[in-house]
Scaffold this active site. Sequence first.
Site, PDB file in Angstrom:
ATOM      1  N   LYS A 111       0.833  -1.208   0.000  1.00  0.00           N
ATOM      2  CA  LYS A 111       0.000   0.000   0.000  1.00  0.00           C
ATOM      3  C   LYS A 111       0.864   1.253   0.000  1.00  0.00           C
ATOM      4  CE  LYS A 111      -1.223   2.365   3.346  1.00  0.00           C
ATOM      5  NZ  LYS A 111      -1.619   2.851   4.682  1.00  0.00           N
ATOM      6  N   ASP A 130      -6.182   1.010   1.100  1.00  0.00           N
ATOM      7  CA  ASP A 130      -6.108   1.274   2.532  1.00  0.00           C
ATOM      8  C   ASP A 130      -7.436   0.886   3.177  1.00  0.00           C
ATOM      9  OD1 ASP A 130      -7.867   3.222   1.785  1.00  0.00           O
ATOM     10  OD2 ASP A 130      -6.878   4.834   2.903  1.00  0.00           O
TER      11      ASP A 130
END
Length: 331
Positions: A111, A130
């Site tokens: 991420k 996320d």
Amino acid sequence: MARLATRWPDARCELDHRNAFELLCATILAAQSTDRLVNTVTPALFAHWPDAHAMAAAPPDELERAIHSTGFFRMKARHLLGMARALVERHGGEVPADMDALCALPGVARKTANVILGTAFGTDRGVVVDTHVTRLSQRLGLTGESDPVKIERDLMALLPREQWRSFADRLIWHGRRVCFARQPACGLCDLAPLCPSADVPGRAAEAAAGDPTAAGATTAAEAEATATAAADGPFDSAPPALRSGRTGSRSRRSPKPSPSPSPKPSPKPSPSPSPSPKPSPSPSPRPKPSPKPSPRPKPSPKPSPRPKPSPKPSPSPKPSPASRPPRLPRR
Ligand code: SF4
């Protein structure tokens, strides 16, 4: 995507930064915190340690104090130090524009790497997944997965590459401002007509009216979402509490069942009191059966015939009577 673009045309990464190194540090600090809080810490942080070389030599205790307010400061300080030292040792102090090299840095997972590659380098290697992207993509029915890697794969298959970054930014903004983790404001949501998790508009509007963050404030919403989020590193995994996906919107209907449990306990006590008074009179009838067998049954017969304990005392008084002694003398 068109509705998101119309609603959030200027969506962007909200972490303040001037270069890839600062964005990398800020993204590490944003784990289980809010962008707004991180933005209050990073100016002083970057003033003391402006690059990887400076941060690699930072005293750990000073670094911890500098980032203390973002939470998990010891772990984050270790990640910052490890990341900075790795940048110095492996990449000459520069942030690499490579997914594998980024993911090899302490405190950096896919991420964070996607954030750096997309925002700092303009390279779309994947979709940032996320806690907000996880929750919204599930609610919108874009994925049935809960693993961030699988969610990213589903989103990459749905969207053209040039929309990966903007889609994630807009979804994150929507999650922070409308589709909250606990009480999404479906009544104010432009995606409601397309969303399989949309709640009843009236109820959602009421919920939104009671939520001060519905109008656009992000702190409380982010705090709510990130409170249960495991963000990066090990942070990058999706928070368990938010993995309910479509059920997330239904979870806010949970207050309904609350009245049901209350009536249950009421019937239970009702039967209990009936037997309880019965045993109380039981001690009194013991002496009564022998002297007063039939004439005055009113006080004693009430408890004795119906309650179970009454038959117990009855056998005891039977052998006691003095009317049977005549049989003994025969021997
Ligand atoms: S309709 Fe409700 S659940 Fe669906 S995206 Fe909008 S706020 Fe979220």
